[in-house]
Design an enzyme around this catalytic site. Structure first.
Site, PDB file in Angstrom:
ATOM      1  CE1 TYR A  22       1.799  -1.460   2.508  1.00 28.62           C
ATOM      2  CE2 TYR A  22       1.345   0.538   1.280  1.00 28.62           C
ATOM      3  CZ  TYR A  22       1.427  -0.135   2.475  1.00 28.62           C
ATOM      4  OH  TYR A  22       1.144   0.508   3.634  1.00 28.62           O
ATOM      5  CE  LYS A 280      -3.685   9.383   1.052  1.00 31.11           C
ATOM      6  NZ  LYS A 280      -3.754   8.611   2.292  1.00 31.11           N
TER       7      LYS A 280
HETATM    8  C1  LIG Z   1      -2.867   8.138   3.279  1.00 34.03           C
HETATM    9  C2  LIG Z   1      -3.313   8.160   4.682  1.00 34.03           C
HETATM   10  C3  LIG Z   1      -2.397   8.298   5.735  1.00 34.03           C
HETATM   11  C4  LIG Z   1      -0.901   8.341   5.521  1.00 34.03           C
HETATM   12  O1  LIG Z   1      -0.478   9.443   4.792  1.00 34.03           O
HETATM   13  P1  LIG Z   1       0.932   9.381   4.018  1.00 34.03           P
HETATM   14  O2  LIG Z   1       1.081  10.750   3.429  1.00 34.03           O
HETATM   15  O3  LIG Z   1       0.831   8.299   3.004  1.00 34.03           O
HETATM   16  O4  LIG Z   1       1.979   9.109   5.044  1.00 34.03           O
HETATM   17  C5  LIG Z   1      -2.899   8.352   7.021  1.00 34.03           C
HETATM   18  N1  LIG Z   1      -4.228   8.280   7.256  1.00 34.03           N
HETATM   19  C6  LIG Z   1      -5.125   8.163   6.272  1.00 34.03           C
HETATM   20  C7  LIG Z   1      -6.574   8.127   6.600  1.00 34.03           C
HETATM   21  C8  LIG Z   1      -4.704   8.081   4.947  1.00 34.03           C
HETATM   22  O5  LIG Z   1      -5.599   7.924   3.965  1.00 34.03           O
END
Ligand SMILES: *Cc1c(COP(=O)(O)O)cnc(C)c1O
Length: 438
Positions: A22, A280
């Protein structure tokens, strides 16, 4: 920051050529150089050590460079860092799938490995659409999402993010229009009038014939506002989805692996979604990996339809190094008293951060599990609060009105204290400076 010549030249090249999340490029805001990490400490380019309050966006639940995970990664590198997954399989993928099926809500028996959270959500949406095509109901091809949601930055996921604050409104004209229900009322333990659910049910009554699936983040809406909501809402959504024949996609990418105090936030309501995504913290924040899980019903239905297969296959899916890392992270989590650690962090965050709610300029303070959120009244103080936190020895990355922290589960007590002291000092100082300026 006082950079060495070497570091200054790195920063210069970065600013001239590299996109950050961003950001604009050339990037007007200089990024901060990082040399190395250890535990909950980040060593900056000027050799200052600061406490990490972000867990690299929910991911590094065991802190950085955990020796057990490092060893598992080194072992896997020596035997097989990567192999294609088309037509082949390997022990790390199988062992990881076994664990995921065991620890996620009952009934999620099929796993698709992806390389990022957004892609796992793309696969979840695709599979939901394909499910209804297989059932000869192709008209059920729209998504129902709830406001303040965040599900990723790719095209199908942008269309289910909050249409106003979801950072993607620029693309509204080219995105497939989703249907949006109001956000759940804020508050984990409120007595609600259930108006939010009544409105959701009305939407389902008039639109379920064209809706493939509902997407939501269970209990905690992350990047769309750091909002917590009641388990009873989640439970009712599950029941409504069943009643109106709409698939339920639970996006546990941020909430998964203990962050809210349960291993998965769906457990707060004791529900099994039809489709779930994780990412994550899956590898303990060490490598990029995500996964989609679904029920046998969903996968069997797809296999019985045309073309009988799930039409997706990232080049690096089920990367063995990432799988081995995820296995080590999950085993480590389950071997440690994670619930106790999170309860202690929760208690600490409540005690230390709640008094900030009294300050003129702070709209709300909320804590759940190992997540602490201070919602400011103004949205333009973030960078000043971030800079002030850094001066006080803590790394934070506020966005908009939200100053928030989600430390590693094993952060040492003194470092957690340093973190909350820095947050308190930064907010107090920023607010008083702002008032002086009038
Ligand atoms: C971070 C996130 C995503 C996207 O994941 P990326 O690995 O950044 O593509 C999707 N949904 C939620 C709830 C998130 O926190």
């Amino acid at each position: 920051m006082n950079y060495s010549d070497h570091w200054q030249s790195l920063i210069n090249v970065d600013q001239q050529h590299i996109w950050h999340p961003y950001s604009s490029s050339p990037n007007p805001v200089a990024p901060i150089g990082v040399k190395k990490t250890q535990g909950s400490l980040i060593t900056l380019a000027d050799d200052r050590e600061v406490v990490d309050g972000m867990s690299s966006w929910w991911a590094t639940i065991h802190g950085y460079n955990h020796p057990v995970i490092m060893q598992a990664m080194k072992d896997q590198i020596d035997s097989m860092p990567h192999i294609m997954f088309g037509g082949l399989t390997h022990e790390p993928a199988v062992e990881l799938a076994k664990r995921l099926i065991k620890i996620t809500p009952d009934g999620l028996n099929k796993v698709f490995f992806a390389d990022s959270g957004s892609v796992s959500m793309e696969v979840a949406i695709k599979i939901a659409l394909q499910y209804w095509i297989s059932k000869q109901r192709p008209e059920k091809n729209r998504m129902l999402s709830i406001r303040n949601g965040y599900h990723g930055d790719t095209f199908a996921t942008m269309a289910v993010c909050d249409p106003v604050n979801g950072m993607h409104h620029l693309f509204n004209d080219v995105l497939r229009q989703s249907i949006f229900a109001p956000a759940p009322q804020m508050g984990f333990d409120i007595d609600s009038d259930n108006n939010d659910l009544a409105e959701l049910e009305q939407i389902l009554q008039s639109h379920s014939h064209e809706i493939a699936a509902l997407t939501l983040e269970p209990i905690v809406q992350g990047a769309g506002g750091m909002r917590f909501y009641r388990p009873a809402y989640l439970k009712a959504v599950r029941e409504l989805c069943t009643e109106y024949d709409v698939l339920m996609i639970a996006d546990e990418i941020a909430t998964g692996f203990g962050r809210t105090g349960k291993l998965f936030a769906c457990e707060w309501a004791n529900i099994t979604p039809d489709i779930m995504t994780i990412g994550k913290a899956l590898t303990g924040g060490n490598l990029t990996m995500a996964a989609m899980l679904c029920t046998d019903n969903v996968s069997d239905t797809i296999c019985q339809g045309e073309p009988g297969v799930l039409m997706h296959g990232p080049t690096f899916m089920a990367n063995p190094l990432a799988c081995a890392t995820a296995i080590a992270s999950i085993d480590l989590l389950l071997e440690t008293p994670w619930q106790e650690s999170i309860a202690q962090i929760e208690q600490h965050l409540r005690t230390e951060l709640s008094p900030l709610a009294e300050l003129d300029g702070v709209a709300d303070v909320r804590v759940l599990g190992a997540i602490g959120v201070i919602e400011m009244q103004r949205s333009d103080l973030g960078s000043q609060i971030q800079a002030s936190c850094l001066e006080n020895g803590a790394w934070l990355r506020p966005f908009g009105k939200l100053v928030y922290t989600m430390p590693a589960f094993n952060i040492p007590k003194e470092q957690l204290q340093q973190l909350t002291d820095a947050i308190k000092a930064a907010i107090t100082k920023t607010l008083s400076e702002f008032k002086l300026k009038g």
